[in-house]
Motif scaffolding. Structure first.
Motif, PDB file in Angstrom:
ATOM      1  N   ARG A 136      -4.212  73.677  -2.761  1.00  0.00           N
ATOM      2  CA  ARG A 136      -3.247  73.096  -2.171  1.00  0.00           C
ATOM      3  C   ARG A 136      -2.839  73.435  -0.974  1.00  0.00           C
ATOM      4  O   ARG A 136      -2.811  74.820  -0.688  1.00  0.00           O
ATOM      5  CB  ARG A 136      -2.127  73.293  -3.066  1.00  0.00           C
ATOM      6  N   TYR A 171      -7.595  67.552  -2.207  1.00  0.00           N
ATOM      7  CA  TYR A 171      -7.480  66.604  -3.479  1.00  0.00           C
ATOM      8  C   TYR A 171      -8.390  65.422  -3.304  1.00  0.00           C
ATOM      9  O   TYR A 171      -9.149  65.102  -3.978  1.00  0.00           O
ATOM     10  CB  TYR A 171      -6.117  65.945  -3.409  1.00  0.00           C
ATOM     11  N   GLU A 229      -0.857  67.996  -8.674  1.00  0.00           N
ATOM     12  CA  GLU A 229      -1.917  67.057  -8.267  1.00  0.00           C
ATOM     13  C   GLU A 229      -3.173  67.213  -9.396  1.00  0.00           C
ATOM     14  O   GLU A 229      -3.948  66.286  -9.190  1.00  0.00           O
ATOM     15  CB  GLU A 229      -2.651  67.777  -7.009  1.00  0.00           C
TER      16      GLU A 229
END
Length: 255
Positions: A102, A239, A13
């Protein structure tokens, strides 16, 4: 002068975020730990990639020299020492710190342990072959598993030092897989079955880290998944939240 952003980490990511930041009118510096990690990052305008490990003083010196508008910590969830060091450096240099978090995976059908030592202790009470997907850093821990060279197969990145670490610790060459992910469920199943794995040991790497594919593959291969838990529940942003924040803070380039 364009504002500066410093992103730390070589996660999947993180690499996605680098491309998003490439659309902004900023100078982007990216720090990764190895040359291999640097090679995975695609070149783009206004991007400088640095492959080196920094201690606290090196981080503070870089912050003082570049004065970034913000620092994005996109390191792996288990790189707790690096995260703590980055946070301290930003606090001491009064620099905005953003943590890319995450999401955790679904561990309903797995055995969860607190750390590597607990995983080793558990495996010493169980019979059957083991497949490690935890990387090379913690391979020394698993030499504590009784008859480990016979029982353990492992998967590490295709890097010379990772292979050297495994071989020097006595893991068998025929039981070492050197591959770069992500791995599909089907590929995982094939690997687990090849080594007749009764147990698969992994970290909670989340969706981006292929955790769901490991869960499904372990079930399909008839193996029990053992998950090393994260040190703590992290505080930060996902994200999409990070991308939205950066787009509001910095102007987007006009193609």
């Amino acid at each position: 002068m364009k504002p500066v952003i410093w992103l730390i980490g070589g996660t999947t990511e993180g690499r996605r975020l680098i491309k998003e930041i490439g659309r902004l009118q900023v100078e982007l510096y990216v720090s990764v730990a190895t040359e291999y990690g640097a090679e995975l990052i695609e070149p783009q305008p206004n991007l400088t990639v640095m492959a080196e490990r920094m201690d606290l003083e090196a981080m503070k010196a870089f912050l003082a020299a570049k004065r970034p508008a913000c620092v994005i910590d996109a390191t792996h969830p288990y790189a707790t020492v690096v995260t703590a060091t980055v946070k301290q450096a930003c606090a001491e240099e009064q620099t905005e710190y953003l943590r890319l978090v995450r999401p955790v995976g679904d561990t309903t059908d797995a055995i969860c342990v607190h750390d590597f030592a607990e995983a080793v202790e558990l495996l010493n009470h169980l019979d059957g072959n083991i497949f490690l997907t935890t990387g090379s850093k913690n391979l020394p821990d698993f030499t504590g598993v009784e008859n480990y060279a016979e029982r353990i197969a492992l998967r590490v990145l295709p890097m010379e030092n990772s292979l050297h670490t495994a071989l020097s610790l006595g893991y068998k060459p025929a039981s070492i897989v050197c591959m770069q992910g992500p791995f599909s469920k089907e590929l995982n199943v094939a690997m687990f079955k090849k080594f007749d794995s009764k147990f698969v040991v992994t970290k909670d790497s989340g969706a981006v880290g292929g955790f769901a594919e490991k869960v499904e593959a372990a079930q399909a291969a008839g193996a029990i998944l053992i998950v090393i838990g994260r040190a703590s529940e992290e505080v930060g942003d996902g994200y999409n939240e990070i991308v939205e924040y950066l787009q509001k803070k910095f102007p987007v380039s006009i193609d």
